[in-house]
Design a protein around this motif. Structure first.
Motif, mmCIF file in Angstrom:
data_model
loop_
_atom_site.group_PDB
_atom_site.id
_atom_site.type_symbol
_atom_site.label_atom_id
_atom_site.label_comp_id
_atom_site.label_asym_id
_atom_site.label_seq_id
_atom_site.Cartn_x
_atom_site.Cartn_y
_atom_site.Cartn_z
ATOM 1 N N TYR A 597 57.144 51.352 75.601
ATOM 2 C CA TYR A 597 57.931 51.493 74.374
ATOM 3 C C TYR A 597 59.359 51.875 74.757
ATOM 4 O O TYR A 597 59.562 52.776 75.598
ATOM 5 C CB TYR A 597 57.294 52.576 73.495
ATOM 6 C CG TYR A 597 57.725 52.588 72.064
ATOM 7 C CD1 TYR A 597 57.571 51.465 71.247
ATOM 8 C CD2 TYR A 597 58.242 53.745 71.492
ATOM 9 C CE1 TYR A 597 57.937 51.490 69.910
ATOM 10 C CE2 TYR A 597 58.610 53.774 70.141
ATOM 11 C CZ TYR A 597 58.463 52.645 69.360
ATOM 12 O OH TYR A 597 58.823 52.675 68.044
ATOM 13 N N PRO A 598 60.372 51.216 74.182
ATOM 14 C CA PRO A 598 61.745 51.415 74.667
ATOM 15 C C PRO A 598 62.416 52.712 74.228
ATOM 16 O O PRO A 598 63.481 53.055 74.746
ATOM 17 C CB PRO A 598 62.484 50.209 74.091
ATOM 18 C CG PRO A 598 61.731 49.859 72.853
ATOM 19 C CD PRO A 598 60.295 50.168 73.167
ATOM 20 N N TYR A 599 61.825 53.435 73.265
ATOM 21 C CA TYR A 599 62.516 54.565 72.663
ATOM 22 C C TYR A 599 61.933 55.897 73.125
ATOM 23 O O TYR A 599 60.732 56.032 73.337
ATOM 24 C CB TYR A 599 62.428 54.533 71.133
ATOM 25 C CG TYR A 599 62.900 53.259 70.493
ATOM 26 C CD1 TYR A 599 64.017 52.574 70.965
ATOM 27 C CD2 TYR A 599 62.226 52.739 69.386
ATOM 28 C CE1 TYR A 599 64.447 51.416 70.364
ATOM 29 C CE2 TYR A 599 62.658 51.572 68.777
ATOM 30 C CZ TYR A 599 63.762 50.911 69.275
ATOM 31 O OH TYR A 599 64.193 49.756 68.681
ATOM 32 N N ALA A 670 68.177 51.787 81.553
ATOM 33 C CA ALA A 670 68.824 52.704 80.614
ATOM 34 C C ALA A 670 69.736 51.937 79.657
ATOM 35 O O ALA A 670 69.765 52.215 78.442
ATOM 36 C CB ALA A 670 69.634 53.760 81.366
ATOM 37 N N GLU A 671 70.493 50.948 80.190
ATOM 38 C CA GLU A 671 71.367 50.147 79.338
ATOM 39 C C GLU A 671 70.552 49.286 78.370
ATOM 40 O O GLU A 671 70.919 49.111 77.200
ATOM 41 C CB GLU A 671 72.268 49.258 80.199
ATOM 42 C CG GLU A 671 73.332 50.035 80.956
ATOM 43 C CD GLU A 671 74.210 49.112 81.801
ATOM 44 O OE1 GLU A 671 73.678 48.081 82.271
ATOM 45 O OE2 GLU A 671 75.398 49.418 81.966
ATOM 46 N N VAL A 672 69.429 48.750 78.868
ATOM 47 C CA VAL A 672 68.555 47.935 78.015
ATOM 48 C C VAL A 672 68.022 48.777 76.852
ATOM 49 O O VAL A 672 68.006 48.336 75.703
ATOM 50 C CB VAL A 672 67.394 47.347 78.842
ATOM 51 C CG1 VAL A 672 66.311 46.785 77.915
ATOM 52 C CG2 VAL A 672 67.904 46.256 79.767
ATOM 53 N N ALA A 673 67.605 50.017 77.144
ATOM 54 C CA ALA A 673 67.094 50.902 76.088
ATOM 55 C C ALA A 673 68.177 51.190 75.051
ATOM 56 O O ALA A 673 67.921 51.163 73.835
ATOM 57 C CB ALA A 673 66.582 52.201 76.689
ATOM 58 N N THR A 674 69.397 51.452 75.540
ATOM 59 C CA THR A 674 70.506 51.740 74.618
ATOM 60 C C THR A 674 70.798 50.552 73.715
ATOM 61 O O THR A 674 70.959 50.706 72.496
ATOM 62 C CB THR A 674 71.768 52.103 75.422
ATOM 63 O OG1 THR A 674 71.532 53.306 76.151
ATOM 64 C CG2 THR A 674 72.966 52.303 74.496
ATOM 65 N N MET A 675 70.841 49.349 74.294
ATOM 66 C CA MET A 675 71.160 48.170 73.499
ATOM 67 C C MET A 675 70.001 47.789 72.566
ATOM 68 O O MET A 675 70.229 47.224 71.500
ATOM 69 C CB MET A 675 71.505 46.984 74.414
ATOM 70 C CG MET A 675 72.761 47.228 75.268
ATOM 71 S SD MET A 675 74.164 47.913 74.339
ATOM 72 C CE MET A 675 74.501 46.613 73.174
#
Length: 771
Positions: A597-599, A670-675
């Protein structure tokens, strides 16, 4: 104090709060202090806001209750003062009159035809006559007459118990819609538990550690349960009630707002509802040569003075006529809705006279009239005038209420004018355009009622039936008559109640507007009871809504404001359901494609600011303006089912964006999660603008102002969250990198266009279904 503790307990010990604290404890155990601290602070802040807002709502509702609380008329130092029931003391002398609900147990010290309904205590609805020395009990209703009584017991010491205890203990009553939301919250809470077990099992066998499992479970739990939805609906209803009160429509129950939205049949009384509360004496006519019109007027004034209790009819007669001077009262029969007449036996200038005044149809049974006289009476009624017939009886011994049929002589008539209330034509037109069927249930003459109904613009005023004819019908015939006729004239109070019951039985959500004690049974029975503030206290006590300016014409404003409130609840519900459905879709999709899960919990809180918190605040401050009547029965279809395809599309698009960015840029987790967070936030913001299209609301200046304010808030909060390093770290973000989103841009654009298409189709469906 107990009430306040209950509110605190209810907000701090709800299932979702307990679950979140348990998850926070688990995160502390695995040394994830920052996430544990963060979700704990968020849930405490949310609970604190809930407590503060519920306390405010409690205060607002209490103010509304106190506004409608009846007063006791206390005789003090020769003057009459109004006091709260709680302020009465033993040995106080109180004045009571028709329509009052007794505030205390008392002993009658003066009676003028006083008759009470004690069904509240005995179960028997028969009229009980009360004389000097008789005891009258709290919670009973005065049906006729007036009098004075000395208080012998108050509060909990009365036989009925405390009359005003409802004002002392705050018990939040959920409306049907809120109950449905509450059940959904419980269902989703258990759903979150099942999801948590699924996450634990799948992630464990996938080799993930306890920290990742707990973080994912916490994020899913916060996503799935719409704990703020019930709070938002409660606030909208509570403060919406205050707005309604400012518009002179006082809801005594929050459910009344929903009831106004469901209303499709409204039964109205004539006098004081369709007509104004100002009655004037048009003229007095005498029959034959034995009495002049001035004699008849004098006798009418005598009856009005002794039996009217200061009602509008009595005041109108006494304003133009004076009772005989040399008078000694022997017997009094006060007016009642069942009798439709009042009477006095008095020694006037040395001669005993037994006089009755009332509805011609009833008085003429006691004092027959010829065809010519009946034609005169009918001609006056056909002009919309109210006609009272006067009769005299030679019988000096029989009680007035027991006088025999045919024993009297008609001596004249009192003709009153009660004009159509200002604005009634527009009100009737508004209601009928909204699909509300209007029925007139009146104790008045059928010809008079027909004239007024026709003037008001009520459809099919020619369909009229008398209460006497209704009484002769079988149950099936009665039901058929109730479904067929528009005007029900000369009806009795129990017939009003029976008619309301039939309307409900036939599937109509039924409202009743009335102001007299004779309307109380029907008001209580109706789905929406509407009483006049100046009406009988007994009718106010059982009603759902009180019209503070005593005008039927304020009901449309109340319906419009109530409609706005219901629309705002639907808008906010859509935002919550979108958040839940998309979050679950994303979670299940990531499980299926074997991705984490990305969050983190902080990401969920960040998104909630844009997806639900700010929009809820916006729609609470600027309620949307609906183009049609909101039907709470269609709540789930117009919210959950309407947003379902859009939310599924959001979840699948965010999942695809997350997957494709992870595949193309594997070293930038980390960038993927933010976007991914920003992608989901974009769709949440986009929905705030789609929801107006979905529900076919009017985008007026207030709505445009609200949207602009929301957009500015989004820009400010987003810029601050990503522009300041400490806030960026706080939310566990990196600096946004739009470049890594290029593989998903086409899919995102296609999804937004598809969602716009779906929103427009939903809007057309809703518009067509209510059109």
């Amino acid at each position: 104090m107990r009430d306040y503790l209950d509110i605190i307990k209810r907000n701090l010990l709800s299932p979702i709060v307990v679950v979140v604290f348990l998850l926070a404890g688990a995160l502390v155990y695995v040394r994830e202090y920052r996430d544990a601290w963060f979700i704990s602070v968020v849930i405490v802040v949310n609970s604190t806001i809930g407590i503060v807002q519920e306390l405010r709502a409690k205060r607002v509702l209490r103010q509304l209750e106190l506004m409608s609380a009846p007063k006791a008329r206390l005789l003090r130092d020769g003057n009459v003062v109004e006091v709260d029931y709680d302020d009465l003391k033993i040995d106080d002398e109180i004045l009571i009159q028709a329509g009052d609900e007794l505030p205390a147990d008392a002993k009658v010290i003066e009676s003028k035809g006083l008759e009470l309904n004690e069904s509240m205590l005995t179960g028997e609805s028969a009229s009980i006559e009360k004389k000097n020395g008789d005891v009258v009990l709290a919670a009973t209703t005065v049906l006729a007459g007036e009098g004075m009584a000395r208080v012998i017991a108050v509060g909990d010491d009365t036989k009925a118990g405390a009359i005003s205890q409802v004002l002392k203990h705050y018990k939040p009553e959920l409306t049907p819609l809120q109950l449905a939301i509450w059940r959904a919250i419980y269902f989703l809470t258990y759903g979150a538990i099942i999801l948590s077990l699924l996450i634990a099992i799948v992630y464990y066998f996938s080799g993930d550690n306890v920290v990742i499992i707990l973080k994912t479970i916490t994020s899913a739990a916060v996503t799935v349960v719409p704990e703020g939805l019930l709070l938002a609906s409660s606030l909208l209803l509570a403060f919406g009630s205050l707005r309604l009160a400012q518009a002179k429509v006082l809801p005594q129950k929050l459910s009344a707002i929903e009831a106004m939205a469901l209303l499709n049949l409204l039964a109205v009384d004539k006098t004081g509802t369709l007509t104004s509360d100002e009655v004037s004496l048009e003229k007095v006519a005498s029959f034959g040569d034995d009495f002049s019109s001035s004699d008849v007027a004098s006798f009418a004034a005598l009856i009005a003075h002794e039996t009217s209790g200061g009602n509008i009819t009595g005041r109108a007669i006494l304003a133009e006529a004076t009772p005989p001077k040399d008078t000694e009262i022997v017997d009094v029969m006060a007016f009642s809705s069942a009798r439709k007449m009042a009477g006095v036996r008095a020694r006037v200038n040395g001669t005993v006279r037994t006089l009755i005044m009332g509805a011609p149809e009833f008085v003429s049974k006691l004092a027959p009239i010829d065809k010519e006289t009946r034609k005169k009476l009918n001609d006056w009624a056909d002009k919309g005038l109210r006609v009272l017939m006067m009769a005299e009886f030679a019988d000096e011994k029989t009680k007035i209420k027991d006088l025999k049929e045919g024993s009297g002589m008609a001596i004249g008539a009192v003709i009153l004018r009660n004009s159509l209330r200002h604005g009634v034509v527009e009100t009737v037109d508004f209601l009928q355009r909204q699909g509300v069927t209007i029925r007139v249930i009146s104790g008045d003459n059928p010809r008079t009622v027909q004239y007024i109904a026709r003037e008001a613009g009520i459809k099919h005023p020619e369909k009229v039936i008398l209460g006497a004819d209704l009484a002769k019908l079988s149950d099936n015939e009665f039901n058929e008559a109730a479904d067929t006729y528009t005007i029900f004239a000369r009806v009795l109070p129990d017939q009003k109640e029976r008619l309301i019951a039939r309307f409900q039985q036939s599937g109509k959500f039924t409202g009743m507007v009335g102001d007299g004690v004779n309307d109380a049974l029907a008001l209580k029975k109706a789905d929406l009871g509407v009483a006049m503030y100046a009406g009988a206290p007994a009718s106010r006590r059982v009603s759902d809504i009180i019209l503070l300016n005593n005008s039927f014409t304020s009901l449309p404003m109340g319906m419009k404001l109530g409609n706005q409130i219901m629309q705002a609840i639907e808008v906010i519900a859509i935002l919550f359901f979108h958040k839940i459905i998309y979050g679950v879709t994303l979670l299940l999709t990531t499980i299926l494609i074997n991705m984490n899960y990305p969050y983190s919990p902080r990401h969920i809180t960040f998104m909630n600011i844009f997806l639900v918190t700010m929009p809820t605040l916006m729609w609470t401050l600027f309620p949307p303006m609906p183009k049609h009547r909101i039907n709470p029965k269609r709540f789930w279809r117009d919210t959950l089912l309407a947003v379902l395809p859009i939310a599924l599309l959001t979840g699948l698009t965010v999942a695809f964006t997350y997957w494709i960015m992870s595949v193309v840029f594997p070293g930038h987790a980390a960038e993927v999660a933010t976007m991914t967070v920003l992608t989901a936030t974009f769709f949440g913001v986009y929905l705030v603008f789609l929801v107006g299209i979905m529900l076919d609301v009017t985008i007026d200046k207030a709505a445009k102002r609200a949207r602009l304010l929301y957009l500015l808030s989004v820009v400010v909060v987003a810029a601050g969250s990503f522009g300041f390093g400490f806030l960026r770290d706080f939310f566990d973000f990196t600096v946004p990198n739009l470049f890594i989103m290029w593989p998903a841009i086409g899919v995102i654009i296609l999804a937004t266009l598809t969602q716009l298409f779906i929103a427009r189709r939903v809007g057309r469906r809703i518009s067509t279904s209510v059109g």
